[in-house]
Design an enzyme around this catalytic site. Structure first.
Site: not given
Ligand SMILES: *Cc1c(COP(=O)(O)O)cnc(C)c1O
Length: 418
Positions: A55, A57, A201, A227, A230, A236
């Site tokens: 933990y 935090e 994002d 993220t 990807k 993840r």
């Molecule tokens: C994949 C994605 C997310 C979300 O990611 P998670 O890890 O699945 O919560 C947010 N924004 C965009 C543009 C994405 O392609």
């Protein structure tokens, strides 16, 4: 009797057996889901480590628990490497996922009832950008922009018009199914004009941004989320970046205690490993190969008579418009999955079909590029997809397609030989 030192194989045959099956699936299928990738053995070693026990935090050197001296160094390394990778002054590596990262940004910048502007889900936006089924659409007044009906690309003039009319407090750019370059500078000028915060994002394109192949949003946005699993090819998870240190302090509080509890330090260690990998010169070559492979895939599919949205790609995504061959996304998804190709049905801009049926199939090249697939291999992949979709009733072609897929998989082994 089970001991905590017993192996998974001896202690839980059911889970062990299913992981083995999943391993074979990953080895013997062509992974073309645009949001997926294969993390390195090193990343998985860190993620699978005993750091899961701790933990922590709080933030490095400001924890609510004892025993964090090594955890602190690990999280600090993740932060420092991310800062270097994206030339960012402030970073938080604790978000459990991309959606969690976005939620923390909303908690920092918005109050319930505020207005946000993001891309329409059916044009390539994400659920967390104001969809009615997500908290971002339930708690905020969400307006949407889309792509131009002819070019199928962002039209900054039209977006400016929607921004002027909707007067959002937050504008979101960055998408899940958009194959073209994003003009972050253009968004900056619109946000400035309407007095909105700007969030990029970059979940899908983070690896390309880190490699300098896609322009960076860092200089133009108040805050950037991503993220890590990807194109960035880590574990993840999620992350938030900003060059505004004051805003960073607020964002830290929104992650913990605002929206999350204890950070996943095993995942944060794996993020540090992945950022270390992405800082190596080979990673830029990998990113370059991703885009070059996507161009090969897109070109060949178009030569075979299957249209792609926006007539090409600048990143890792190729979005097929199956109306060109009179097929739905749902059908195409099923047909390719029968020959060990994994992709996902996806709406195309102005899709006449429902989100469950769709007219598109979304493909991405990040995962197979990790396996070593080159331009020529991607031309083969395109031909297999075209053969399958254009001869959906032909059982002989179907079995030939599957044989070709298995051959490609054995020519480009994944974790098999580690
Ligand atoms: C994949 C994605 C997310 C979300 O990611 P998670 O890890 O699945 O919560 C947010 N924004 C965009 C543009 C994405 O392609």
């Amino acid at each position: 009797m089970s001991k905590i030192t017993s192996s998974l194989e001896s202690i839980d045959k059911e889970i062990y057996g299913l992981i083995s099956k999943e391993s074979i699936r990953q080895e013997t299928h062509l992974e073309l889901i645009a949001s997926e990738n294969f993390a390195s053995q090193a990343v998985m070693n860190a993620q699978g480590s005993l750091l899961t026990n701790k933990y922590a935090e709080g933030l490095p050197n400001k924890r609510y628990y004892g025993g964090c001296e090594f955890i602190d160094s690990i999280e600090q390394l993740a932060i420092d490497r991310a800062k270097r990778l994206f030339q960012s002054k402030w970073v938080n590596v604790q978000p459990h996922s991309g959606a969690q990262a976005n939620f923390s940004v909303f908690l920092t910048l918005l109050k319930p009832g505020d207005t946000i502007l993001g891309m329409d889900l059916s044009h390539g936006g994400h659920l967390t950008h104001g969809s009615p089924v997500n908290v971002s659409g339930k708690w905020f007044k969400a307006f949407h922009y889309g792509v131009d009906p002819i070019s199928q690309q962002l039209d900054m003039k039209a977006i400016r018009q929607i921004a002027l009319e909707s007067k959002p407090k937050l504008i979101i750019c960055g998408y899940s199914a958009y194959p073209r370059v994003i003009d972050f500078e253009g968004f900056r000028s619109i946000a400035k004009e309407v007095g909105a915060f700007l969030l990029a994002d970059m979940a899908h394109i983070a690896g390309l941004v880190a490699s300098g192949i896609h322009p960076s949003p860092m200089d133009f946005c108040d805050v950037v989320t991503t993220t890590t699993h990807k194109t960035l090819r880590g574990p993840r998870g999620g992350m938030i970046l900003s060059n505004n240190l004051e805003l960073g302090k607020k964002l830290d509080k929104s992650v913990f205690p605002g929206t999350q509890g204890g950070p996943l330090e095993h995942v944060i260690a794996a993020k540090a490993v992945a950022f270390g990998e992405a800082l190596q010169p080979e990673f830029a070559l990998y990113s370059r190969a991703i885009v070059s492979n996507a161009k090969s895939l897109s070109k060949r599919l178009q030569e075979r008579g299957i249209e792609v949205v926006s007539k090409g790609t600048d990143n890792h995504i190729v979005l097929l418009d199956l109306r060109s061959i009179g097929m739905t996304g749902k059908k195409a998804d099923l047909l390719v999955s029968e020959v060990n190709i994994t992709a996902n049905k996806n709406t195309v801009p102005f899709d006449p079909e429902s989100p469950f049926v769709t007219s598109g199939l979304r493909l991405g090249t990040a995962a197979l590029t990790t396996r070593g697939f080159d331009n020529q291999a991607f031309v083969e992949v395109a031909d297999i997809i075209a053969d399958r979709l254009l001869n959906s009733q032909d059982e002989i072609i179907k079995s030939q397609c599957k044989e070709k897929v298995l051959k490609l998989c054995s020519n480009f082994p994944l974790y098999k030989n580690i």
